[in-house]
Design an enzyme around this catalytic site. Structure first.
Site, PDB file in Angstrom:
ATOM      1  N   ASP A   1       0.838  -1.195   0.000  1.00 63.18           N
ATOM      2  CA  ASP A   1       0.000   0.000   0.000  1.00 63.18           C
ATOM      3  C   ASP A   1       0.877   1.251   0.000  1.00 63.18           C
ATOM      4  OD1 ASP A   1      -2.982   1.062   0.760  1.00 63.18           O
ATOM      5  OD2 ASP A   1      -1.441   2.258   1.767  1.00 63.18           O
TER       6      ASP A   1
ATOM      7  N   TYR B   1       2.639  10.043  -0.247  1.00 66.76           N
ATOM      8  CA  TYR B   1       3.778   9.465   0.461  1.00 66.76           C
ATOM      9  C   TYR B   1       5.099   9.782  -0.236  1.00 66.76           C
ATOM     10  CZ  TYR B   1       0.157   6.526   2.682  1.00 66.76           C
ATOM     11  OH  TYR B   1      -0.957   6.059   3.340  1.00 66.76           O
TER      12      TYR B   1
ATOM     13  N   SER C   1     -11.126   6.144   1.105  1.00 64.24           N
ATOM     14  CA  SER C   1     -10.372   6.127   2.353  1.00 64.24           C
ATOM     15  C   SER C   1     -10.838   7.270   3.243  1.00 64.24           C
ATOM     16  CB  SER C   1      -8.870   6.264   2.059  1.00 64.24           C
ATOM     17  OG  SER C   1      -8.102   6.158   3.238  1.00 64.24           O
ATOM     18  N   ASN C   2     -10.975   6.975   4.513  1.00 56.69           N
ATOM     19  CA  ASN C   2     -11.412   7.968   5.503  1.00 56.69           C
ATOM     20  C   ASN C   2     -12.838   8.450   5.261  1.00 56.69           C
ATOM     21  OD1 ASN C   2      -8.794   8.292   7.017  1.00 56.69           O
ATOM     22  ND2 ASN C   2      -8.116   8.870   4.951  1.00 56.69           N
TER      23      ASN C   2
ATOM     24  N   SER D   1      -2.626   2.405  10.162  1.00 60.65           N
ATOM     25  CA  SER D   1      -2.167   2.599  11.554  1.00 60.65           C
ATOM     26  C   SER D   1      -2.785   1.539  12.472  1.00 60.65           C
ATOM     27  CB  SER D   1      -2.519   4.006  12.053  1.00 60.65           C
ATOM     28  OG  SER D   1      -1.846   4.991  11.303  1.00 60.65           O
ATOM     29  N   PRO D   2      -2.713   0.260  12.089  1.00 60.90           N
ATOM     30  CA  PRO D   2      -3.401  -0.774  12.875  1.00 60.90           C
ATOM     31  C   PRO D   2      -2.765  -1.033  14.239  1.00 60.90           C
ATOM     32  CG  PRO D   2      -2.043  -1.785  11.198  1.00 60.90           C
ATOM     33  CD  PRO D   2      -2.011  -0.311  10.927  1.00 60.90           C
ATOM     34  N   LEU D   3      -1.596  -0.440  14.471  1.00 62.61           N
ATOM     35  CA  LEU D   3      -0.944  -0.572  15.774  1.00 62.61           C
ATOM     36  C   LEU D   3      -0.951   0.752  16.526  1.00 62.61           C
ATOM     37  CD1 LEU D   3       2.079  -2.750  14.614  1.00 62.61           C
ATOM     38  CD2 LEU D   3      -0.158  -3.508  15.450  1.00 62.61           C
TER      39      LEU D   3
ATOM     40  N   HIS E   1      -8.066   9.340  -1.461  1.00 57.18           N
ATOM     41  CA  HIS E   1      -7.337   9.325  -0.191  1.00 57.18           C
ATOM     42  C   HIS E   1      -8.165   9.911   0.957  1.00 57.18           C
ATOM     43  CE1 HIS E   1      -2.950   9.381   1.448  1.00 57.18           C
ATOM     44  NE2 HIS E   1      -3.799   8.984   2.368  1.00 57.18           N
TER      45      HIS E   1
ATOM     46  N   THR F   1       9.607  -0.996   8.408  1.00 55.74           N
ATOM     47  CA  THR F   1      10.747  -0.782   7.515  1.00 55.74           C
ATOM     48  C   THR F   1      11.840  -1.818   7.737  1.00 55.74           C
ATOM     49  OG1 THR F   1      11.619   0.844   9.092  1.00 55.74           O
ATOM     50  CG2 THR F   1      10.322   1.682   7.252  1.00 55.74           C
TER      51      THR F   1
END
Length: 281
Positions: free
Chosen positions: A52, A57, A145-146, A194-196, A115, A238
């Site tokens: 993704d 970005y 998205s969002n 941001s699943p964490l 986005h 990363t």
């Protein structure tokens, strides 16, 4: 990377929903070109098949380089990118989406998102451009998205192409029940960015206890919880250790008591909260 690392988990380990692998690699803020390309290559050669990115970005070229370097056929990779809020006028969608394909070095993307429903977003002209790209075979699926439930419903009404997914911030500290319900009612997949919660979930005693019980990381617990909810997750990572640790979440089967315990967390945190977010209007 040793053969043991690669063989520990295979692409077949990852469930899919509507043809989309339920665990992917997010690339937000991965702007060092060399590191980004290496992260993509490592992820794909470790088993990931969902990548993704986004115009905003500023790493689409590096993402494309990583895909090209990996010993994985392009057709096996589910590749998603997003059109930024300043590029959502009809003509700008067409022009910048094709520029994204050029930067990525591909003939198509598997999923192209709006986005944010902000700035130049206007449902009819914006989504008609997405439908054109879909008809031309330059994108395989349309995404948003969002989007809040009412914005999703409008998009579904005006978009000629089917909408596959709504990508939103979602994790144990922001479960987004209203959005999940709306998506389920309309057969739209939910993708969690941001699943964490940028690491905030690691500090939750409930998640720490479950991780200790199973002998796994807090990240694995959170990602397994999302998968149990039928939600696709695209955690950013990363370094190779984090990339592989997240992948190993696919081997974790949470017990019902674990899921209930996470569901019972009261703390609510939103880590991505721009002024133009629809919940701020």
């Amino acid at each position: 990377m040793s053969s043991d690392d690669i063989d520990a988990f295979t692409p077949d380990s990852c469930p899919t929903t509507s043809g989309m692998p339920m665990l992917g690699l997010g690339t937000w803020q991965n702007t060092d070109a060399q590191q980004c390309a290496e992260s993509i290559q490592t992820a794909l050669e470790s088993g990931y098949r969902h990548i993704d990115t986004a115009q905003a970005y500023e790493n689409e070229s590096a993402v494309g380089e990583g895909i090209a370097r990996a010993a994985v056929d392009r057709e096996e990779v589910f590749l998603a990118t997003k059109v930024w809020i300043s590029n959502l006028a009809h003509g700008d969608v067409l022009e910048t989406a094709k520029a994204s394909l050029d930067r990525l070095g591909v003939d198509y993307v598997d999923l192209l998102y709006v986005h944010w429903p902000a700035r130049s977003y206007d449902p009819d002209p914006t989504l008609s451009a997405f439908s054109t790209l879909y008809e031309e075979g330059l994108i395989r699926n349309v995404g948003v998205s969002n989007f809040l439930p009412e914005q999703l419903e409008t998009a579904l009404e005006v978009c000629d192409a089917p909408i596959l997914a709504n990508q939103v911030e979602l994790h144990p500290l922001l479960p987004q029940s209203d959005i999940r319900t709306a998506c389920e009612e309309h057969d739209v997949e939910v993708v969690a960015y941001s699943p964490l919660a940028r690491g905030d979930v690691f500090e939750q005693p409930e998640i720490q206890a479950i991780a200790e019980k199973h002998g796994v990381s807090e990240a694995q617990v959170s990602l397994a919880w999302l998968r149990e909810k039928g939600i696709t997750a695209i955690p950013k990572a990363t370094g190779s250790d984090h990339i592989r640790d997240n992948w190993r979440s696919l081997a974790l089967d949470l017990e019902t008591a674990d899921i209930d315990r996470i569901d019972g967390i009261d703390e609510r945190t939103r880590v991505v909260d721009p002024d133009f977010g629809p919940w701020n209007r």
